[in-house]
Design a protein around this motif. Structure first.
Motif, PDB file in Angstrom:
ATOM      1  N   GLU A  94       0.797  -1.220   0.000  1.00 49.48           N
ATOM      2  CA  GLU A  94       0.000   0.000   0.000  1.00 49.48           C
ATOM      3  C   GLU A  94       0.831   1.272   0.000  1.00 49.48           C
ATOM      4  OE1 GLU A  94      -3.607   2.030   2.675  1.00 49.48           O
ATOM      5  OE2 GLU A  94      -2.830   0.052   3.185  1.00 49.48           O
ATOM      6  N   THR A 104      -3.248   1.567  -6.197  1.00 48.42           N
ATOM      7  CA  THR A 104      -4.425   1.390  -5.345  1.00 48.42           C
ATOM      8  C   THR A 104      -5.473   0.576  -6.073  1.00 48.42           C
ATOM      9  OG1 THR A 104      -4.011   3.559  -4.345  1.00 48.42           O
ATOM     10  CG2 THR A 104      -6.195   2.583  -4.004  1.00 48.42           C
ATOM     11  N   ASN A 124      -6.693  -5.039  -3.590  1.00 51.31           N
ATOM     12  CA  ASN A 124      -5.561  -4.515  -2.817  1.00 51.31           C
ATOM     13  C   ASN A 124      -4.767  -5.630  -2.157  1.00 51.31           C
ATOM     14  OD1 ASN A 124      -5.551  -1.478  -2.998  1.00 51.31           O
ATOM     15  ND2 ASN A 124      -7.711  -1.859  -2.508  1.00 51.31           N
TER      16      ASN A 124
END
Length: 388
Positions: free
Chosen positions: A361, A366, A373
């Motif tokens: 992350e 994204t 994710n």
């Protein structure tokens, strides 16, 4: 006292643990440091506690980045099927919910236990409650914590983003990037509910808890999923998806009746035409209170064919002006992050600082809602771990 390893990974989340597993399998001496008192905290709360661990339909198009092609290499070399093979190896029951989303039948604890078992088998050392005080590089990297120091020729930053600070999120990864002169794309909350202005809250938020399947749009992006009215604004999968692409002060549009006319029956010759008739018609599609509110907020002065058509059009293009979002406290992920132009798409290594890697992350990649994710965490972690 300083301990030496082949690589040190900062962050015992999804990306960090996957990187550790892959590097450990290759015989590397791996140390994973985390400031928390247990690893994988965000894994445990994901998917309502059942962990939406990947998506069968994962494609580069499901990711947002300043460089939309950056994720392609890592995603191609560690696919949802690769992670699924690991899940099946550990006999974890799972199911497909919707749109390719895979969840544990039982608990997210099973995914974390699987990762920790793989780490143990690979000889990975995990150190918890490690508060990083300083990171330096001379011949090798030195990571100083309050308790000790760790030396390694390679350092992997898997510290996550700014989302959900109560779970321990910090800006450490971005601080380390800045320390080494690595550019960062501006960060913002993503997959996050919208707030409505006070006037819109008065019109809508007493309906908190009601939901409907809609098409929510902003700019060129649109998503067809559920919208949920909250006590302060709008949420639900359609809104969370949209939030990653929304720009401040930009309006959004909601189609309350996707791909079907909602009020056509009122145009019949012998049909009663008034607010009550419109409400009765919409109640066939929506919860009663939502149907009534839609009519009350857009009741025409006269019930002519043209006025009914205008109301129909309004239902398909209902405007909202969000007054911001719920912020990092409620955001599932952080958009933006370490600039992908600074990294190798194959290995996640800094192009200018040999031995320094960024995964998960903290990188400007994204995913959309629905397991994407996590797949980026597994793929980027594997990409780094397999080259160390």
């Amino acid at each position: 006292m300083k301990a030496s390893f082949d690589l040190v990974i900062l962050g015992a989340g999804a990306a960090g643990l996957m990187c550790a597993i892959e590097a450990g399998k290759r015989g590397r001496r791996v140390a994973v440091l985390d400031h928390g008192d247990r690893p994988g905290k965000k894994i445990l709360i994901s998917g309502g506690g059942r962990c939406n661990f990947t998506n069968l339909h994962c494609r580069p198009e499901n990711f947002l980045s300043a460089n939309p092609h950056f994720a392609r290499s890592a995603l191609a070399r560690f696919t949802p099927q690769d992670f699924l093979a690991l899940v099946e190896k550990h006999n974890i029951p799972y199911h497909e919910k919707t749109l390719g989303q895979l969840f544990c039948d039982g608990s997210a604890k099973e995914i974390l236990a699987m990762l920790l078992a793989e780490c143990a088998e690979a000889g990975v050392a995990i150190f918890l409650n490690q508060h990083i005080q300083r990171v330096e590089k001379e011949e090798v990297f030195l990571v100083n914590t309050k308790a000790s120091g760790f030396l390694a020729p390679a350092l992997v930053i898997a510290t996550g983003g700014l989302s959900i600070p109560k779970m321990g999120a910090t800006s450490l990864g971005y601080q380390i990037a800045e320390q080494f002169g690595i550019a960062i794309q501006e960060c913002r909350p993503a997959l996050v509910p919208f707030l409505l202005e006070q006037s819109d809250q008065q019109d809508w938020c007493d309906l908190a808890g009601l939901s409907a399947e809609v098409i929510a749009s902003t700019g060129r992006q649109q998503f067809r999923e559920k919208l949920l009215i909250t006590h302060r604004g709008l949420s639900g999968p359609a809104i969370l998806q949209l939030s990653s692409y929304w720009k401040e002060s930009e309006a959004i549009s909601v189609d309350w009746a996707p791909e079907k006319p909602a009020l056509t029956s009122l145009l019949a010759t012998n049909t009663r035409r008034d607010a009550n008739a419109a409400k009765a018609t919409l109640r066939e599609t929506f919860p009663a209170r939502l149907a009534d509110r839609l009519v009350d907020l857009a009741t025409p002065s006269r019930w002519t064919n043209a006025a009914i058509q205008q109301l129909e059009n309004r239902l398909h293009h209902w405007p909202f002006d969000p007054d911001g979002t719920e912020g990092y406290d409620k955001a599932e992920v952080t958009a933006g992050g370490v600039d992908t132009a600074e990294l190798s798409a194959k290995t996640m290594e800094s192009k200018r600082i040999p031995g320094l890697f960024f995964i998960g992350e903290v990188v400007d990649v994204t995913g959309q809602l629905g397991g994407f994710n996590f797949q980026w965490a597994w793929a980027s972690g594997a990409a780094a771990g397999r080259c160390l």
